[in-house]
Enzyme design. Structure first.
Site, PDB file in Angstrom:
ATOM      1  CD  GLU A  84      -3.262   3.869  -0.151  1.00 15.05           C
ATOM      2  OE1 GLU A  84      -2.092   3.654  -0.510  1.00 15.05           O
ATOM      3  OE2 GLU A  84      -4.211   4.021  -0.939  1.00 15.05           O
TER       4      GLU A  84
ATOM      5  NE  ARG B 264       8.857  -1.735   1.312  1.00 17.05           N
ATOM      6  CZ  ARG B 264       7.797  -0.968   1.511  1.00 17.05           C
ATOM      7  NH1 ARG B 264       7.942   0.296   1.805  1.00 17.05           N
ATOM      8  NH2 ARG B 264       6.586  -1.468   1.407  1.00 17.05           N
TER       9      ARG B 264
ATOM     10  CE  LYS C 166      -0.299  -1.308   2.481  1.00 14.64           C
ATOM     11  NZ  LYS C 166      -0.895  -0.047   2.907  1.00 14.64           N
TER      12      LYS C 166
HETATM   13  P1  ATP Z   1       3.100  -1.927   0.907  1.00 15.78           P
HETATM   14  O1  ATP Z   1       4.083  -1.694  -0.200  1.00 15.78           O
HETATM   15  O2  ATP Z   1       3.288  -3.191   1.646  1.00 15.78           O
HETATM   16  O3  ATP Z   1       1.702  -1.688   0.477  1.00 15.78           O
HETATM   17  P2  ATP Z   1       3.279   0.736   1.899  1.00 15.78           P
HETATM   18  O4  ATP Z   1       4.571   1.373   2.211  1.00 15.78           O
HETATM   19  O5  ATP Z   1       2.569   1.158   0.674  1.00 15.78           O
HETATM   20  O6  ATP Z   1       3.471  -0.818   1.983  1.00 15.78           O
HETATM   21  P3  ATP Z   1       1.721   2.099   3.817  1.00 15.78           P
HETATM   22  O7  ATP Z   1       0.403   1.683   4.327  1.00 15.78           O
HETATM   23  O8  ATP Z   1       1.783   3.312   2.991  1.00 15.78           O
HETATM   24  O9  ATP Z   1       2.278   0.847   3.077  1.00 15.78           O
HETATM   25  O10 ATP Z   1       2.802   2.163   4.980  1.00 15.78           O
HETATM   26  C1  ATP Z   1       2.623   2.698   6.261  1.00 15.78           C
HETATM   27  C2  ATP Z   1       3.955   2.885   6.894  1.00 15.78           C
HETATM   28  O11 ATP Z   1       4.576   1.624   7.077  1.00 15.78           O
HETATM   29  C3  ATP Z   1       4.857   3.727   6.009  1.00 15.78           C
HETATM   30  O12 ATP Z   1       5.531   4.659   6.793  1.00 15.78           O
HETATM   31  C4  ATP Z   1       5.804   2.726   5.419  1.00 15.78           C
HETATM   32  O13 ATP Z   1       7.028   3.296   5.153  1.00 15.78           O
HETATM   33  C5  ATP Z   1       5.863   1.646   6.520  1.00 15.78           C
HETATM   34  N1  ATP Z   1       6.183   0.339   5.919  1.00 15.78           N
HETATM   35  C6  ATP Z   1       5.496  -0.355   5.006  1.00 15.78           C
HETATM   36  N2  ATP Z   1       6.145  -1.487   4.675  1.00 15.78           N
HETATM   37  C7  ATP Z   1       7.277  -1.507   5.393  1.00 15.78           C
HETATM   38  C8  ATP Z   1       8.386  -2.399   5.503  1.00 15.78           C
HETATM   39  N3  ATP Z   1       8.459  -3.522   4.786  1.00 15.78           N
HETATM   40  N4  ATP Z   1       9.383  -2.091   6.382  1.00 15.78           N
HETATM   41  C9  ATP Z   1       9.307  -0.984   7.116  1.00 15.78           C
HETATM   42  N5  ATP Z   1       8.305  -0.108   7.067  1.00 15.78           N
HETATM   43  C10 ATP Z   1       7.304  -0.330   6.213  1.00 15.78           C
HETATM   44 MG    MG Z   2       1.570   1.628  -0.773  1.00 19.56          MG
END
Ligand code: ATP
Ligand code: MG
Length: 744
Positions: free
Chosen positions: A31, A258, A268
């Site tokens: 996102e 994760r 984020k």
């Molecule tokens: P955050 O909680 O940091 O905002 P998010 O999962 O909401 O992370 P996205 O932008 O939706 O962030 O994630 C893009 C991709 O990266 C998704 O497939 C997510 O699963 C992966 N991702 C995000 N954070 C991690 C992490 N700490 N380890 C592995 N993969 C991750």
């Molecule tokens: Mg998110």
């Protein structure tokens, strides 16, 4: 690829063998609401790595369904991260917003087959109706709306006839499903907001659960890989695709753990808070775990790829040690980068018996034979060495220059001490030495034994540089945010001196500064006039070592990994300090081993009976001062006076440090400093109460969390009070008051 296959690659292998798919298509679907971090790097490595290994393709898709938080600058940062890590997305960047029309049509389709309805309950009611893990939910009365009515309402939602939250489109599944996510999940919501790509065209936006599976399907994705927290969403993913009777082959969702790293924040939302608070300089602050931060700090993409490979792909969440990441950086740079000399805290050295000048040929890669490259090191009568590399009263295992002990100047000659030049107040301003003409590195016939080689630069030719030293941003293993920030995470050295070739030849962007660590020419602030270097990582893992040191037991304390046996007198002092005065072993050890410190300590102790506070002050503050000057501006009596003020509550420990600095500089009495600067501690509850009340009023969410049992937040409130009072509030009194008020 790894020798042993991870579970995802095993599944994909089987799917190819069984003919389920002809081509492997994955996607990385962030996102665009923040800069990507090391967790995203992990996901990038998995998705793009799999596509590469199976000769398939990976799409980069911006999951841009929440117009309120998204922005093109984040899209650019995400593209940049993927490229920097060395991957290529297939043809173009995809956006979920490109599918808004098609997604809308799919929703209409669901309504037509009576599998979706417009609900008009409030958010709160929707939550209540959902039930609990042990209790079935209750379906909304609006679920009975006819297909016609639903179609009409949904069209009007799209056209902007209703306010945000007035209606919502839901799937009609099962309000008593064991998987709570399946209790009529939300598919579309009303949002009157400008979308950074779609503009004002849409007043309804699809939810993740609806948009994600269909976007995957439309792109022909075979394996939709996401993190564990989406495990329960898998049922919706399959339900949507099944219910719409979409043709095979279809994508399936797989989850992996994760990535979490200790001492690091990785959401984020929390990173955005840090950026917005100004505690860091931006998304690319070199202390952040963002790809932009790593890039600016000087980490290499190779080291990040290696790290992601090393930690593997797991199915259960776990915490990775940050030193493992640091190890990967070090391991990569060690083999690659030129080694040069830079002096961070220079002291002038005059070589009395050397005249003229010469240029010494020195290899950039002394430890890597096949790699060639040398530079000329100008050598002359006046040079600079590190202030620390000379010690007038060395401890037993000090291997560098002392009045009795010669030392080698790296790549050059051995020097021996001759004389010290001091200023009027007794500070060392220059060291005079003799050099040994037959001791040149590589052709040494002098027979002189030295225990180490130190870095140096020639005074006339060296260049002034700015060096930024980074330390961990957080001091605790599981940081929550701003309150856990390490106040000393950045140290800027303005007047470091570097050998000229680094600036003139610029053989690389990254360097090993001999004995200091790895450094990177800051990609933004570096100019020829003002060269700036960022510390990438230390040469060794000093952090882990430090922790071990404090854990070592009893008399066997090791300092810097070197422990010499104590002589009889030191032993006697140690026993007295540890047993009679009840100092901890480390303090007792520091004081007992240093004659000057132990005299100082005992003299102040004869004036004030406060052994522990005095010992701390002497072993830390006084010891540090002694390293920097030869003559202290203050006496044991003044230290006793200062500690007396801590003991009777006049000033806090924190303020005492400030007073100490002032006293060390001016020699003024602590009493006078405290008086003239108005540093007296605030202990009066009637003065502290209003401050506390205001902080409590400003932080209702944290108060609520505290009341729900998150007692750790007490520290947050106390910290805020201390901050507001500039450290003057009496922490003990504040603690009691805050606890009382929060429990009221
Ligand atoms: P955050 O909680 O940091 O905002 P998010 O999962 O909401 O992370 P996205 O932008 O939706 O962030 O994630 C893009 C991709 O990266 C998704 O497939 C997510 O699963 C992966 N991702 C995000 N954070 C991690 C992490 N700490 N380890 C592995 N993969 C991750
Ligand atoms: Mg998110």
């Amino acid at each position: 690829m790894n020798e042993s296959k991870d579970f995802l690659r095993t599944i994909i292998d089987e799917d190819l063998k069984s003919g389920k798919y002809k081509e492997i298509i994955t996607r990385f679907p962030p996102e665009p609401n923040g800069f990507p971090h090391i967790g995203h790097a992990k996901s990038i490595c998995i998705n793009f790595g799999i596509a590469r290994d199976f000769e398939g393709q990976c799409n980069l898709r911006m999951d841009d369904t929440d117009p309120k938080k998204e922005d093109t600058k984040y899209v650019e940062a995400l593209k940049d991260a993927v490229k920097w890590l060395g991957f290529e997305w297939n043809t173009k960047v995809h956006f979920t917003s490109d599918y808004f029309s098609k997604l809308y049509d799919y929703a209409v389709e669901l309504i037509k087959i009576d599998k979706a309805y417009v609900d008009s309950l409030s958010e709160e009611e929707i939550r209540q109706y959902r039930g609990t893990v042990t209790q079935s939910g209750k379906r909304s009365k609006y679920a009975k709306r006819s297909v016609e009515e639903n179609l009409d309402l949904f069209a009007r939602m799209k056209n902007g006839e209703f306010k945000d939250g007035e209606h919502i489109l839901r799937a009609k599944i099962d309000m008593s499903a064991a998987n709570m996510k399946m209790r009529d999940p939300l598919l579309y919501r009303i949002r009157h907001a400008n979308h950074f790509r779609a503009g004002d065209k849409w007043c309804v936006y699809p939810m993740y659960d609806f948009a994600h599976c269909l976007s995957d399907y439309m792109e022909g994705v075979s394996h939709s890989i996401c993190t564990l927290e989406f495990e329960n969403n898998r049922d919706i993913y399959n339900w949507v695709l099944n219910t719409l009777k979409l043709e095979l082959p279809r994508p399936y969702q797989y989850e992996f753990a994760r990535l979490g790293i200790n001492y690091t924040i990785m959401s984020k939302r929390k990173l955005l808070e840090l950026v917005q608070s100004g505690e860091v300089s931006g998304w690319d602050d070199p202390r952040l775990p963002t790809i932009a931060g790593y890039k600016r700090r000087g980490y290499t993409p190779e080291s990040i790829l290696n790290f992601c490979d090393q930690i593997g792909i797991a199915k259960a969440n776990s915490m990775v040690d940050v030193s493992q990441l640091e190890f990967c950086i070090r391991d990569d740079l060690n083999k690659k980068v030129p080694r040069v000399m830079c002096v961070l805290d220079p002291i002038k050295v005059n070589i009395v018996n050397y005249d003229g000048c010469e240029k010494i040929d020195a290899s950039y890669y002394p430890h890597d034979v096949p790699k060639e490259g040398t530079r000329e090191l100008p050598f002359s009568k006046d040079i600079y060495i590190e202030r620390d590399d000379f010690n007038q009263n060395p401890p037993k295992d000090y291997f560098r220059l002392t009045p009795e002990q010669p030392v080698r100047l790296k790549h050059a000659y051995i020097i021996s001490f001759k004389e010290l030049i001091k200023d009027a107040s007794g500070n060392i301003i220059e060291i005079k030495v003799n050099y040994h003409s037959d001791s040149k590195s590589g052709v040494d016939t002098s027979g002189i034994k030295v225990k180490s080689a130190i870095q140096w630069v020639s005074a006339k030719e060296c260049k002034k540089v700015e060096v930024r030293l980074y330390n961990r941003l957080f001091l605790v293993e599981n940081p929550e945010g701003i309150k856990d920030i390490n106040p000393n995470s950045l140290q800027i050295i303005k007047n470091a001196l570097i050998e000229p070739a680094v600036i003139n030849e610029k053989p690389d962007e990254r360097f090993q500064f001999e004995r200091q660590g790895y450094f990177y020419a800051d990609p933004i602030d570096y100019t020829e006039q003002n060269p700036v270097f960022n510390k990438i990582v230390a040469l060794k893992d000093s952090w882990t070592k430090k922790v071990k040191t404090t854990k070592t037991k009893a008399n066997k304390i090791q300092i810097d990994g070197e422990a010499a046996p104590m002589n009889e007198e030191q032993n006697k002092a140690f026993n007295k300090y540890a047993n009679e005065l009840k100092l901890n072993n480390e303090l007792a050890n520091i004081l007992a081993r240093d004659e000057e410190l132990s005299h100082f300590f005992e003299e102040s102790l004869s004036l004030l009976n406060s052994p522990i506070t005095l010992a701390n002050m002497v072993a830390n503050e006084v010891a540090r001062e002694l390293k920097q000057t030869t003559k202290l501006k203050f006496t044991p009596k003044q230290i006793a006076e200062l500690v007396g003020m801590i003991d009777d509550g006049t000033i806090s420990n924190k303020i005492a440090k400030q007073v100490f600095e002032e006293m060390a500089k001016s020699g003024e009495n602590p009493n006078a400093i405290v008086e003239s600067k108005g540093l007296v501690q605030i202990s009066d509850p009637s003065k502290l109460s209003p401050i506390i009340d205001e902080i409590i009023a400003k932080n209702p969410t944290n108060v609520a969390k505290f009341k729900e049992g998150n007692t750790k937040l007490l520290g947050f409130f106390v910290g805020q009070v201390l901050k507001t009072t500039g450290g003057k509030a009496n922490p003990k009194v504040v603690n009691e008051l805050v606890a009382k008020k929060l429990n009221e």
